[in-house]
Design a protein around this motif. Structure first.
Motif, PDB file in Angstrom:
ATOM      1  N   VAL A   7      10.358 -30.943  14.661  1.00  0.00           N
ATOM      2  CA  VAL A   7       9.134 -30.197  14.952  1.00  0.00           C
ATOM      3  C   VAL A   7       8.151 -30.396  13.800  1.00  0.00           C
ATOM      4  CG1 VAL A   7       8.125 -27.959  15.516  1.00  0.00           C
ATOM      5  CG2 VAL A   7      10.484 -28.488  16.219  1.00  0.00           C
ATOM      6  N   LEU A   8       6.928 -30.759  14.135  1.00  0.00           N
ATOM      7  CA  LEU A   8       5.878 -30.941  13.138  1.00  0.00           C
ATOM      8  C   LEU A   8       4.676 -30.094  13.545  1.00  0.00           C
ATOM      9  CD1 LEU A   8       6.963 -34.097  14.124  1.00  0.00           C
ATOM     10  CD2 LEU A   8       6.130 -34.500  11.798  1.00  0.00           C
ATOM     11  N   GLY A   9       4.144 -29.310  12.603  1.00  0.00           N
ATOM     12  CA  GLY A   9       2.983 -28.502  12.967  1.00  0.00           C
ATOM     13  C   GLY A   9       2.892 -27.208  12.200  1.00  0.00           C
ATOM     14  N   GLY A  10       2.379 -26.191  12.880  1.00  0.00           N
ATOM     15  CA  GLY A  10       2.040 -24.936  12.237  1.00  0.00           C
ATOM     16  C   GLY A  10       3.237 -24.105  11.830  1.00  0.00           C
ATOM     17  N   GLU A  36       4.090 -11.309  10.032  1.00  0.00           N
ATOM     18  CA  GLU A  36       5.354 -12.031  10.035  1.00  0.00           C
ATOM     19  C   GLU A  36       5.047 -13.534  10.043  1.00  0.00           C
ATOM     20  OE1 GLU A  36       7.642 -11.676  13.616  1.00  0.00           O
ATOM     21  OE2 GLU A  36       5.912 -11.953  14.921  1.00  0.00           O
ATOM     22  N   PRO A  37       6.002 -14.366   9.663  1.00  0.00           N
ATOM     23  CA  PRO A  37       5.797 -15.811   9.770  1.00  0.00           C
ATOM     24  C   PRO A  37       5.578 -16.215  11.220  1.00  0.00           C
ATOM     25  CG  PRO A  37       7.636 -15.324   8.314  1.00  0.00           C
ATOM     26  CD  PRO A  37       7.270 -14.037   8.995  1.00  0.00           C
ATOM     27  N   GLY A  38       4.711 -17.191  11.439  1.00  0.00           N
ATOM     28  CA  GLY A  38       4.436 -17.657  12.795  1.00  0.00           C
ATOM     29  C   GLY A  38       3.913 -19.077  12.785  1.00  0.00           C
ATOM     30  N   GLY A  39       3.142 -19.419  13.796  1.00  0.00           N
ATOM     31  CA  GLY A  39       2.661 -20.780  13.999  1.00  0.00           C
ATOM     32  C   GLY A  39       3.308 -21.366  15.234  1.00  0.00           C
ATOM     33  N   GLY A  40       2.537 -22.113  16.032  1.00  0.00           N
ATOM     34  CA  GLY A  40       3.059 -22.643  17.289  1.00  0.00           C
ATOM     35  C   GLY A  40       4.335 -23.439  17.116  1.00  0.00           C
ATOM     36  N   GLY A  41       4.300 -24.432  16.227  1.00  0.00           N
ATOM     37  CA  GLY A  41       5.489 -25.239  16.003  1.00  0.00           C
ATOM     38  C   GLY A  41       6.642 -24.435  15.453  1.00  0.00           C
ATOM     39  N   PHE A  42       6.345 -23.527  14.507  1.00  0.00           N
ATOM     40  CA  PHE A  42       7.401 -22.744  13.867  1.00  0.00           C
ATOM     41  C   PHE A  42       8.038 -21.756  14.836  1.00  0.00           C
ATOM     42  CE2 PHE A  42       8.685 -19.565  10.434  1.00  0.00           C
ATOM     43  CZ  PHE A  42       9.799 -20.301  10.045  1.00  0.00           C
ATOM     44  N   ASN A  43       7.223 -21.128  15.686  1.00  0.00           N
ATOM     45  CA  ASN A  43       7.788 -20.231  16.697  1.00  0.00           C
ATOM     46  C   ASN A  43       8.732 -20.988  17.631  1.00  0.00           C
ATOM     47  OD1 ASN A  43       6.304 -18.079  15.687  1.00  0.00           O
ATOM     48  ND2 ASN A  43       4.658 -18.292  17.183  1.00  0.00           N
ATOM     49  N   ALA A  44       8.281 -22.147  18.102  1.00  0.00           N
ATOM     50  CA  ALA A  44       9.127 -22.957  18.986  1.00  0.00           C
ATOM     51  C   ALA A  44      10.396 -23.390  18.268  1.00  0.00           C
ATOM     52  CB  ALA A  44       8.350 -24.171  19.484  1.00  0.00           C
ATOM     53  N   ILE A 137      10.988 -35.062  19.810  1.00  0.00           N
ATOM     54  CA  ILE A 137       9.941 -34.732  18.842  1.00  0.00           C
ATOM     55  C   ILE A 137       8.949 -33.771  19.483  1.00  0.00           C
ATOM     56  CG2 ILE A 137       8.022 -35.662  17.483  1.00  0.00           C
ATOM     57  CD1 ILE A 137       9.750 -38.332  17.461  1.00  0.00           C
ATOM     58  N   LEU A 138       8.649 -32.693  18.775  1.00  0.00           N
ATOM     59  CA  LEU A 138       7.678 -31.697  19.226  1.00  0.00           C
ATOM     60  C   LEU A 138       6.656 -31.495  18.113  1.00  0.00           C
ATOM     61  CD1 LEU A 138       6.672 -29.345  21.103  1.00  0.00           C
ATOM     62  CD2 LEU A 138       8.317 -27.876  19.893  1.00  0.00           C
ATOM     63  N   PHE A 139       5.369 -31.495  18.462  1.00  0.00           N
ATOM     64  CA  PHE A 139       4.340 -31.184  17.479  1.00  0.00           C
ATOM     65  C   PHE A 139       3.292 -30.282  18.109  1.00  0.00           C
ATOM     66  CE2 PHE A 139       2.488 -34.780  19.677  1.00  0.00           C
ATOM     67  CZ  PHE A 139       1.111 -34.584  19.629  1.00  0.00           C
ATOM     68  N   ASP A 140       2.424 -29.716  17.276  1.00  0.00           N
ATOM     69  CA  ASP A 140       1.366 -28.864  17.827  1.00  0.00           C
ATOM     70  C   ASP A 140      -0.006 -29.338  17.357  1.00  0.00           C
ATOM     71  OD1 ASP A 140       0.592 -27.612  15.365  1.00  0.00           O
ATOM     72  OD2 ASP A 140       2.133 -26.077  15.593  1.00  0.00           O
ATOM     73  N   ALA A 141      -1.029 -28.822  18.019  1.00  0.00           N
ATOM     74  CA  ALA A 141      -2.397 -29.277  17.784  1.00  0.00           C
ATOM     75  C   ALA A 141      -3.043 -28.622  16.567  1.00  0.00           C
ATOM     76  CB  ALA A 141      -3.258 -29.041  19.026  1.00  0.00           C
ATOM     77  N   ASN A 142      -2.255 -27.951  15.714  1.00  0.00           N
ATOM     78  CA  ASN A 142      -2.764 -27.545  14.418  1.00  0.00           C
ATOM     79  C   ASN A 142      -3.020 -28.762  13.535  1.00  0.00           C
ATOM     80  OD1 ASN A 142      -2.913 -24.589  14.298  1.00  0.00           O
ATOM     81  ND2 ASN A 142      -0.695 -24.641  14.589  1.00  0.00           N
ATOM     82  N   LEU A 143      -2.361 -29.867  13.837  1.00  0.00           N
ATOM     83  CA  LEU A 143      -2.460 -31.068  13.012  1.00  0.00           C
ATOM     84  C   LEU A 143      -3.740 -31.842  13.331  1.00  0.00           C
ATOM     85  CD1 LEU A 143       1.256 -32.273  13.183  1.00  0.00           C
ATOM     86  CD2 LEU A 143       0.156 -30.771  11.495  1.00  0.00           C
TER      87      LEU A 143
END
Length: 314
Positions: A7-10, A36-44, A137-143
């Motif tokens: 996972v790559l991203g937020g 709390e900690p979060g972010g699209g990639g991190f939540n997933a 591989i999963l990434f999010d659009a924070n990148l």
């Protein structure tokens, strides 16, 4: 373990203020504050780890206490956390105001640090090794846009399936140059409309609208209304379970992505995979956290009994 996913991203801090009564715009509203900690990639990533997958997370992070909080949450979740740490910068943050029914009023995303995740970082030896060792591989659009394109290109060279989380209408447009290489795109109706310039009432139109701009597979959520999913010419809709006690909708889309990908990695067809995703999302909105702290394969199976069968469109 059931499989390896990169996972790559937020991965940042989520701050949420919940209004206690009826929302009064332009005025002071009584309520409570929570972070709390979060972010699209991190939540997933945390959802996938709780479902038994071997997860590696790569994201930029500041050299501050918030960055340490995110790292600790990753360790607790059992994630192989591999951040790029910028000691002189702050970890990104997402600040939201939530109505008493759990719905979002407004949010502010301070994500400047993510622009430092440039494509050349994918050439670092340990990053290349992480790509080679994973199953998905999963990434999010924070990148940044060029980094997203480089991730998709690297995945295709290695023959690895790749999925993406849209994050927001403003950020999903970063994925336009690489849409054709994404196997599964997870987005909501507003994000889909930002891509195609239309918002049809007929849910059955989404596969063709998105397909026309190069999207090969996607799951489009529509709140409590039917979601639509398609891949390889097969399209379906699914009515997600409606929870009477919504605590917070934050993270619902990320958990839907995680639940769907978990089932796909176990060989489930798309119509069953989106049922798993809807079940994971339903469990998330029942929790005050962006990731349901009690999520497990057993709890997910129990929730599946409340998710109806998908309706095949074509």
């Amino acid at each position: 373990m059931s499989g390896k996913i990169l996972v790559l991203g937020g991965a940042h801090i989520d701050r949420r203020g919940r209004i206690a009564g009826e929302t009064a715009p332009g005025a002071s509203n009584p309520g409570t504050w929570f972070e709390e900690p979060g972010g699209g990639g991190f939540n997933a990533a945390r959802n996938l780890a709780r479902l038994g997958f071997e997860v590696t997370m790569i994201s930029p992070r500041g050299g501050d206490p918030i960055g340490e909080m995110v790292s600790e949450a990753a360790d607790i979740a059992g994630i192989n956390d591999r951040p790029f740490v910028f000691l002189d910068r702050k970890t990104p943050s997402y600040t939201a105001i939530i109505e008493k029914d759990g719905n979002l009023v407004i949010a502010l995303a301070d994500m400047e640090l993510y622009r430092f995740f440039v494509p050349r970082r994918l050439s670092i030896r340990w990053v290349r090794d992480a790509f080679a060792a994973t199953d998905f591989i999963l990434f999010d659009a924070n990148l940044p846009e060029d980094t997203a394109a480089a991730i998709v290109a690297r995945a295709k060279v290695l023959g690895k399936p790749v999925a993406a989380i849209a994050i927001s209408p403003a950020k999903i447009v970063r994925l336009l140059p690489c849409l054709g290489g994404i196997d599964y795109l997870f987005l909501n109706e507003a994000e889909a409309a930002a891509l195609v310039g239309d918002r049809p009432e007929d849910v059955a139109r989404w596969p063709s609208l998105l397909g026309d701009i190069g999207v090969g597979g996607a799951v489009v959520t529509r709140g409590q209304r039917e979601l639509v999913a398609f891949k390889n010419g097969r399209a379906l809709t699914l009515q997600p379970p409606i929870s009477a006690d919504v605590a917070d909708v934050t993270g619902a889309g990320d958990s839907l992505a995680a639940g769907t990908l978990a089932a796909l990695m176990l060989g489930q067809p798309l119509e069953e995979a989106v049922r798993h995703g809807a079940a994971a999302a339903a469990l998330t909105v029942q929790s005050p956290h962006a990731v349901n702290e009690n999520l497990s394969p057993e709890l997910l199976r129990d929730m599946l009994s409340l998710v109806p069968a998908a309706r095949i469109l074509q």
